[in-house]
Design a protein around this motif. Structure first.
Motif, PDB file in Angstrom:
ATOM      1  N   GLU A 204       0.827  -1.200   0.000  1.00  0.00           N
ATOM      2  CA  GLU A 204       0.000   0.000   0.000  1.00  0.00           C
ATOM      3  C   GLU A 204       0.867   1.258   0.000  1.00  0.00           C
ATOM      4  O   GLU A 204       0.593   2.228  -0.713  1.00  0.00           O
ATOM      5  CB  GLU A 204      -0.926   0.009   1.225  1.00  0.00           C
ATOM      6  CG  GLU A 204      -2.077  -0.965   1.166  1.00  0.00           C
ATOM      7  CD  GLU A 204      -3.105  -0.560   0.123  1.00  0.00           C
ATOM      8  OE1 GLU A 204      -3.624   0.575   0.195  1.00  0.00           O
ATOM      9  OE2 GLU A 204      -3.393  -1.386  -0.764  1.00  0.00           O
ATOM     10  N   LEU A 205       1.916   1.242   0.815  1.00  0.00           N
ATOM     11  CA  LEU A 205       2.797   2.412   0.917  1.00  0.00           C
ATOM     12  C   LEU A 205       3.601   2.608  -0.368  1.00  0.00           C
ATOM     13  O   LEU A 205       3.800   3.737  -0.822  1.00  0.00           O
ATOM     14  CB  LEU A 205       3.728   2.257   2.120  1.00  0.00           C
ATOM     15  CG  LEU A 205       3.022   2.161   3.481  1.00  0.00           C
ATOM     16  CD1 LEU A 205       4.046   1.896   4.584  1.00  0.00           C
ATOM     17  CD2 LEU A 205       2.226   3.425   3.778  1.00  0.00           C
ATOM     18  N   ARG A 206       4.053   1.508  -0.962  1.00  0.00           N
ATOM     19  CA  ARG A 206       4.789   1.627  -2.239  1.00  0.00           C
ATOM     20  C   ARG A 206       3.882   2.204  -3.314  1.00  0.00           C
ATOM     21  O   ARG A 206       4.314   3.045  -4.121  1.00  0.00           O
ATOM     22  CB  ARG A 206       5.309   0.255  -2.660  1.00  0.00           C
ATOM     23  CG  ARG A 206       6.413  -0.309  -1.772  1.00  0.00           C
ATOM     24  CD  ARG A 206       7.020  -1.577  -2.370  1.00  0.00           C
ATOM     25  NE  ARG A 206       7.919  -2.210  -1.432  1.00  0.00           N
ATOM     26  CZ  ARG A 206       7.644  -3.311  -0.730  1.00  0.00           C
ATOM     27  NH1 ARG A 206       6.469  -3.919  -0.906  1.00  0.00           N
ATOM     28  NH2 ARG A 206       8.510  -3.811   0.113  1.00  0.00           N
ATOM     29  N   ASP A 207       2.633   1.769  -3.332  1.00  0.00           N
ATOM     30  CA  ASP A 207       1.705   2.271  -4.344  1.00  0.00           C
ATOM     31  C   ASP A 207       1.477   3.773  -4.207  1.00  0.00           C
ATOM     32  O   ASP A 207       1.130   4.446  -5.192  1.00  0.00           O
ATOM     33  CB  ASP A 207       0.363   1.534  -4.237  1.00  0.00           C
ATOM     34  CG  ASP A 207       0.465   0.078  -4.678  1.00  0.00           C
ATOM     35  OD1 ASP A 207       1.470  -0.291  -5.313  1.00  0.00           O
ATOM     36  OD2 ASP A 207      -0.467  -0.689  -4.356  1.00  0.00           O
ATOM     37  N   LEU A 208       1.655   4.298  -2.994  1.00  0.00           N
ATOM     38  CA  LEU A 208       1.511   5.732  -2.773  1.00  0.00           C
ATOM     39  C   LEU A 208       2.778   6.509  -3.107  1.00  0.00           C
ATOM     40  O   LEU A 208       2.759   7.742  -3.106  1.00  0.00           O
ATOM     41  CB  LEU A 208       1.126   6.016  -1.316  1.00  0.00           C
ATOM     42  CG  LEU A 208      -0.285   5.622  -0.899  1.00  0.00           C
ATOM     43  CD1 LEU A 208      -0.504   5.934   0.573  1.00  0.00           C
ATOM     44  CD2 LEU A 208      -1.314   6.366  -1.737  1.00  0.00           C
ATOM     45  N   GLY A 209       3.875   5.792  -3.369  1.00  0.00           N
ATOM     46  CA  GLY A 209       5.112   6.470  -3.713  1.00  0.00           C
ATOM     47  C   GLY A 209       6.140   6.528  -2.607  1.00  0.00           C
ATOM     48  O   GLY A 209       7.196   7.164  -2.764  1.00  0.00           O
TER      49      GLY A 209
END
Length: 461
Positions: free
Chosen positions: A54-59
């Motif tokens: 989830e955090l990676r998808d947010l950048g």
């Protein structure tokens, strides 16, 4: 676009995306990440990987770190010239036993309509997955409106909080340089009892101690030996009873070293909370406050140290009767600490106190069960006033500075190991049934929690 307009756009985005945010939380809650049960080690890792993605998808630049126990997650937003902020939460949950007391399976989350409004029902809904995700949803909305994450954010999400955080301190020491910030944000607390938003500015520390007194080498017949041989339960009871005097003060020498009276500002704030001790106790079947004479009820639960007997055992307590002098007696005792009390000094004072009651032909042993100092935050930091204003604007009620009677060791660890204060802002309610069957988190708490963090971020950027 002005900052006020952008903030309004972020808040609108959060409102419009609430159902999607709830769906994400539901997926997170389905993972039985019970950290204390080895059988769920794989589930704890699954939860870590889900959150990290989830955090990676947010950048965010995100890593899942192996530890001797369960994984730690760290994530960073791009570096800039803003004040560095560290956000902490935990993704592990408590065990669910007894299952028979749950109204629905604890890892089949659902939204229920209740007389108090919509609630999310599942293990971890309030402690701490729902609270943790208020951070994540605020970051998501910020990026959607600004086109990028806020700069200089560091995230630390732990998977062992509910099992004593054995890997945390070594991890903080090893990664101190990459985790160091100006201020830590912790979302694992609650609003005040009447529902108003609150910033917890101090937490009590904790010392846990088990004591075992050994007398004869076997249980003795009380007719043959009573009155002549040492009775370890009597010895232990005398030592424990002598921990307090008749005014409620703890008698250990030096115990109150470092205990400070309230500042005038906090005294005014706490007085304005109109805390009703009798009403508070009535919820658990009691009515009479006890404690040190001359102290207000909130002082006793937030700003004064305690000595409590948590368990005591020895001899025969089964059905019927057995007239024995037991060979051993044991008790578990805890001390809640305030101010700058030294946990090790308190532990030593207690041990010395008990030894004074033990006859020369008896033996005492001690087992340590953790120790941590109290945490007192520096509210002269402008960030506290800015966050208080942001919470007041969001909730439509004057936010309060409150204390916490319990202990959140991570706040002390951040102070000791990273040199930073913590701002503890949580949106749980005292009826959320955390650690109990049928845990819940109000949908309003989740939604307004994310909006609150968006407002705080905007104020601190």
């Amino acid at each position: 676009m002005g900052e006020h307009a952008r903030l309004q756009d972020i808040l609108t985005h959060l409102d419009q995306g609430l159902e999607d945010a709830l769906a994400r939380l539901m997926r997170f809650l389905e993972i039985p990440s019970i950290s204390t049960d080895p059988a769920h080690a794989g589930d704890v890792r699954t939860a870590a990987e889900w959150l990290a993605q989830e955090l990676r998808d947010l950048g965010f630049d995100t890593q899942v770190h192996d530890t001797p126990g369960h994984p730690m997650i760290t994530a960073r937003s791009p570096r800039g010239d803003a004040r560095p902020l560290l956000f902490y939460g935990h993704y592990d949950v408590q065990p669910v036993d007894p299952l028979s007391l749950w109204d629905r399976p604890p890892f089949e989350p659902a939204i229920e309509d209740t007389p108090q409004g919509r609630v999310i029902r599942a293990r971890g809904a309030s402690d701490d997955k729902g609270q943790l995700m208020t951070f994540v949803e605020a970051f998501r909305a910020w990026k959607a409106v600004h086109g990028a994450l806020p700069t200089d954010l560091i995230l630390l999400f732990e998977g062992e909080e509910e099992s004593g955080s054995p890997s945390l301190r070594p991890f903080l020491i090893e990664h101190a340089d990459s985790l160091r910030a100006d201020l830590a944000m912790i979302c694992d607390t609650a609003r005040y009892a009447d529902g108003r938003p609150a910033i917890t500015t101090q937490l009590r520390g904790l010392v846990g101690q088990e004591v075992v007194i050994h007398a004869a080498d076997r249980d003795l017949h009380s007719g043959s030996f009573g009155g002549l041989a040492a009775n370890p339960i009597m010895i232990l009871a005398q030592a424990l009873a002598a921990l307090k005097d008749d005014t409620g003060r703890v008698t250990l020498p030096g115990f109150y070293d470092g205990v400070a009276d309230l500042s005038p500002e906090l005294a005014r704030d706490w007085q304005a909370l109109n805390f009703d001790a009798a009403d508070y106790l009535s919820r658990v079947g009691l009515s009479q406050p006890i404690g040190e004479r001359g102290r207000t009820a909130l002082e006793m639960v937030w700003n004064q140290p305690t000595a409590e007997i948590n368990g005591i055992a020895g001899g025969y307590a089964g059905a019927g009767f057995k007239t024995v002098l037991p060979a051993t007696a044991r008790a578990k005792v805890s001390f809640r600490l305030t101010g700058t009390q030294d946990p090790q000094a308190v532990r030593q004072a207690f041990q010395d106190h008990v030894r004074r009651f033990v006859p020369a032909d008896c033996r005492v042993e001690f087992h340590d069960h953790g120790a941590g100092p109290a945490s007192v935050m520096d509210i002269s930091d402008p960030a506290f006033g800015q966050a208080k204003d942001a919470l007041t604007q969001e909730w439509g009620q004057e936010a309060a500075y409150i204390g916490g009677g319990g202990s959140i060791p991570i706040a002390g660890d951040f102070k000791e190991l990273l040199g930073i204060d913590s701002m503890l802002v949580g949106f749980a309610r005292d009826d959320d049934r955390i650690h109990s069957p049928n845990e819940k988190y109000d949908v309003e708490s989740f939604a307004k929690g994310a909006r609150s963090w968006a407002r705080i971020l905007s104020a601190l950027r």
